[in-house]
Design an enzyme around this catalytic site. Structure first.
Site, mmCIF file in Angstrom:
data_model
loop_
_atom_site.group_PDB
_atom_site.id
_atom_site.type_symbol
_atom_site.label_atom_id
_atom_site.label_comp_id
_atom_site.label_asym_id
_atom_site.label_seq_id
_atom_site.Cartn_x
_atom_site.Cartn_y
_atom_site.Cartn_z
ATOM 1 C CB SER A 173 -0.949 0.014 1.200
ATOM 2 O OG SER A 173 -2.087 -0.768 0.932
ATOM 3 C CE LYS A 196 -4.573 2.176 -0.652
ATOM 4 N NZ LYS A 196 -3.994 0.927 -0.152
ATOM 5 C CB SER A 250 -4.201 1.951 4.000
ATOM 6 O OG SER A 250 -3.505 1.489 2.861
ATOM 7 C CE LYS A 298 -1.436 4.129 2.543
ATOM 8 N NZ LYS A 298 -1.320 3.062 3.566
#
Length: 385
Positions: free
Chosen positions: A67, A70, A127, A232
Site C-alpha cells: 500500500s 498509494k 489505507s 504511508k
C-alpha cells in the site's frame, strides 16, 4: 638492486595503505549498520530539503511496495486539488470497480457518495483501497486511466525503477507492479510539498458516516515519534511489512523508506532508527555567499554587453554535525559567446567543509540574450550619425 628493493617496498606500502583505506571504509559502514539496527530488505534515508541520500540499502532494488503504492495515488489527487481540477467538497460516487476492492476498505456501496475530503482522509489514515480507486476514477475518468497517470508521473519524476499495475498496491494478481526505496522517497518528497497533506497525516483517530465508520491511522509513529509528519504503511504476504515515514525537526525534513521487513514492529523500529540517525548526525546550513565576488560575465556578440550570474539564495546544504569550517571557491566565466539562454551555466561556487567538497552551486543566467545582428549594428550606426 637497491633501487628495485625500494620500488618493491614502496609498492607494498601503497598496497597496504589501499587495503587499510578499504578496511576503514567497510568498518565505518559496518558501524553505521550496527548503530541503525535495521531489519529490512531495502531501505533509504533521504533529506527532502536537498535530495541528499544519507543512508541506503538496496535502494534501487525492485520490490513490491504494497500500500505504499498509494503515495503516488495521493500525490496525483493532491496535484488535482491544487490545480483546481477537483475540490475537497466535490461529491464522488462509488463505482462497482471501487467497491470490489479487497483488503483495507471503508466498505463503500455502489452509488454511495462521499466528498473528496472524506475519501482522501480514508486513504491517508486507513489505507482504504475502495476510497483510493473511487478517487482515482474521479481524477482520471477511469481506473485504468488513473494507473496510466501514475506511470506517466513516475516517468516525469525520473523514477526508473517503478511500474504500477494498480493504484492500491494489492499484489496477489499482478505480474509487474514494483517500485524501490529511492523512487518512493522521491514520491514522498513531492507529496510533502503540498501543505494540505498535513490535514490528514497527523490524524490518529477519526470517523466517517456520522461516526459509524472508524478510521485508525495505520502509521503508529504518528502517536510515538517526535516530529513525524507522515506518511504511508503497506503490508502484503509478497511485500512483507513496508513503511514510508516523513519527519521534521529544526527545519530539516527527512524521509525514511523501509521495504520487506519481517514484522510490523521491525518496520517501525527501522524507520525510527533511520530518522534518529539522520537528525542526530546531520543538519542544514544556508550558504553565506559573498555577492561581491560574483562578477559580471562579458557577453561576446550579444545584444547586451554583460550579465551578472544569479543563484538560489535560499538553497540549503546538508552537512554532518560538527563538520569542518565551511569555505567557498568562486569560479565564474569571464566571458561567454551569445546567444545566452535563461538558466545557462555561467559559473560555480564550490562549497567545502574542511577539504571535502559538500556542494556545487551553479550560477545561472536569469534571462535570454540574443546575438547582435547586422541590422542591429546598422541601426546603431544610423543613430550615432
Amino acid at each position: 638492486m637497491v633501487i628495485t628493493m625500494k620500488k618493491t617496498l614502496i609498492f607494498i606500502l601503497a598496497l597496504t595503505l589501499c587495503f587499510l583505506s578499504v578496511s576503514v571504509a567497510f568498518a565505518e559502514e559496518a558501524k553505521k549498520e550496527e548503530r541503525l539496527e535495521l531489519s529490512a530488505n531495502s531501505a533509504i534515508l533521504m533529506c527532502m530539503d536537498t535530495g541528499d541520500i544519507i543512508y541506503e540499502r538496496n535502494a534501487y532494488e525492485h520490490c513490491s511496495p504494497a500500500s505504499v503504492t498509494k503515495v503516488m495515488s495521493i500525490l496525483l489527487v493532491l496535484e488535482a486539488i491544487d490545480s483546481g481540477k477537483i475540490a475537497l467538497t466535490d461529491e464522488v460516487p462509488a463505482s462497482e470497480t471501487a467497491v470490489s476492492m479487497g483488503g483495507s476498505q471503508i466498505w463503500l456501496e455502489v452509488g454511495e457518495t462521499m466528498t473528496v475530503d472524506e475519501l482522501l482522509k480514508a486513504v491517508v489514515v486507513a489505507s482504504a483501497n475502495d476510497a483510493c480507486v473511487a478517487l482515482g476514477e474521479f481524477v482520471a475518468g477511469s481506473y485504468t486511466g488513473f494507473v496510466k497517470m501514475m506511470n506517466d508521473r513516475a516517468t516525469e519524476l525520473g523514477l526508473e525503477n517503478t511500474n504500477f499495475e494498480n493504484s492500491t498496491g494489492l499484489d496477489d494478481t499482478v505480474t509487474s507492479h514494483y517500485s524501490c526505496a529511492y523512487d518512493i522517497a522521491v514520491m514522498a518528497t513531492e507529496v510533502m510539498k503540498h501543505e494540505i497533506i498535513g490535514n490528514y497525516t497527523g490524524i490518529w483517530l477519526d470517523y466517517l458516516r456520522g461516526g459509524k465508520t472508524e478510521l485508525n491511522n495505520t502509521n503508529k509513529l504518528v502517536n510515538t515519534y517526535k516530529g513525524i509528519t507522515g506518511l504511508k504503511t503497506g503490508t502484503t504476504s509478497n511485500a512483507g511489512f513496508c513503511l514510508c515515514a516523513t519527519a521534521e525537526r529544526e527545519g530539516m525534513n527527512l524521509v525514511a523508506v523501509v521495504l520487506g521487513s519481517d514484522t510490523s514492529e521491525d518496520r517501525f523500529n527501522g524507520a525510527t532508527n533511520l530518522l534518529d540517525f539522520g537528525f542526530a548526525n546531520y543538519e542544514l546550513i544556508t550558504p553565506e555567499i559573498d555577492e561581491s565576488k560574483i562578477t559580471e560575465v562579458k557577453i561576446l556578440g550579444g545584444k547586451e554587453k554583460s550579465l551578472k550570474p544569479s543563484f538560489n539564495a535560499s538553497e540549503q546544504i546538508l552537512v554532518s554535525r560538527g563538520s569542518g569550517e565551511i569555505s567557498y571557491e568562486y569560479n565564474i566565466n569571464e566571458e561567454m559567446p551569445a546567444p545566452i539562454s535563461k538558466n545557462d551555466n555561467l559559473g560555480t561556487i564550490v562549497v567545502y567543509s574542511g577539504e571535502e567538497v559538500i556542494k556545487t552551486i551553479y550560477l545561472k543566467s536569469d534571462r535570454n540574450i540574443e546575438t547582435v545582428s547586422f541590422s542591429d549594428i546598422f541601426k546603431k550606426l544610423l543613430n550615432n550619425i
